[in-house]
Design an enzyme around this catalytic site. Structure first.
Site, mmCIF file in Angstrom:
data_model
loop_
_atom_site.group_PDB
_atom_site.id
_atom_site.type_symbol
_atom_site.label_atom_id
_atom_site.label_comp_id
_atom_site.label_asym_id
_atom_site.label_seq_id
_atom_site.Cartn_x
_atom_site.Cartn_y
_atom_site.Cartn_z
ATOM 1 N N ASN A 79 -0.719 8.834 -3.709
ATOM 2 C CA ASN A 79 -1.048 7.413 -3.533
ATOM 3 C C ASN A 79 -0.348 6.781 -2.340
ATOM 4 O O ASN A 79 -0.387 5.559 -2.176
ATOM 5 C CB ASN A 79 -0.716 6.639 -4.808
ATOM 6 C CG ASN A 79 -1.302 7.299 -6.034
ATOM 7 O OD1 ASN A 79 -0.565 7.863 -6.834
ATOM 8 N ND2 ASN A 79 -2.618 7.293 -6.168
ATOM 9 N N ILE A 86 0.563 2.325 0.866
ATOM 10 C CA ILE A 86 0.613 2.560 -0.573
ATOM 11 C C ILE A 86 -0.674 2.077 -1.229
ATOM 12 O O ILE A 86 -1.100 0.947 -1.005
ATOM 13 C CB ILE A 86 1.812 1.804 -1.187
ATOM 14 C CG1 ILE A 86 3.112 2.188 -0.474
ATOM 15 C CG2 ILE A 86 1.909 2.060 -2.690
ATOM 16 C CD1 ILE A 86 4.249 1.221 -0.717
ATOM 17 N N CYS A 87 -1.271 2.938 -2.050
ATOM 18 C CA CYS A 87 -2.444 2.557 -2.835
ATOM 19 C C CYS A 87 -1.943 2.081 -4.193
ATOM 20 O O CYS A 87 -1.557 2.886 -5.034
ATOM 21 C CB CYS A 87 -3.380 3.756 -2.999
ATOM 22 S SG CYS A 87 -4.842 3.357 -3.967
ATOM 23 N N LEU A 88 -1.903 0.771 -4.362
ATOM 24 C CA LEU A 88 -1.369 0.182 -5.582
ATOM 25 C C LEU A 88 -2.121 -1.111 -5.844
ATOM 26 O O LEU A 88 -2.193 -1.979 -4.962
ATOM 27 C CB LEU A 88 0.132 -0.076 -5.393
ATOM 28 C CG LEU A 88 0.929 -0.531 -6.595
ATOM 29 C CD1 LEU A 88 0.891 0.506 -7.709
ATOM 30 C CD2 LEU A 88 2.370 -0.810 -6.192
#
Length: 153
Positions: A79, A86-88
């Protein structure tokens, strides 16, 4: 700090006076919207032996707009991409002005504890994670040793 909105001043004071365990967030001397952040790798994760450096920036529209955060330390994680992005969800679609800097940092720490290869930013890492989770975790541990700061004994 006078030109900053009260909200940012309050959040900054709380981060400094009541830090989150395993996380530091220090405002930069020249720009109090920019924070130097460290996050300790969570226990029982491939990142547990490292301390990771990040940068966090509060845009002019904060808190209407989410903070901008990225890893400065190279990390092997499905992620987090090679540029440290950041993939959040709380940094994107699930951002709400009710959330705070500490919420974001805790969410990033939780992401280190529980990588999600089904919602990847680094597709190659996610594929490795799905095909051979133990091998991917071993590589994540190796990268932690190579690139992260070592936790003090």
């Amino acid at each position: 700090m006078a030109s900053l909105p009260k909200r940012i001043i309050k959040e900054t004071e709380k981060l400094v006076s009541d830090p989150v365990p395993g996380i530091t967030a220090e405002p930069h001397d020249d720009n109090l919207r920019y924070f130097q952040v460290t996050i300790e790798g969570p226990e029982q994760s491939p990142y547990e032996d490292g301390i990771f450096e990040l940068e966090l920036y509060l845009p002019d529209d904060y808190p209407m707009e989410a903070p901008k955060v990225r890893f400065l330390t190279k990390i092997y994680h499905p992620n987090i991409d090679r540029l440290g992005r950041i993939c959040l969800d709380v940094l994107k679609t699930n951002w709400s002005p009710a959330l705070q800097i500490r919420t974001v940092l805790l969410s990033i720490q939780a992401l280190l504890a529980s990588p999600n290869p089904n919602d990847p930013l680094a597709n190659d890492v996610a594929e490795d994670w799905i095909k051979n989770e133990q091998g991917a975790k071993a590589k994540a541990r190796e990268w932690t040793k190579l690139y992260a700061k070592k936790k003090p004994e």
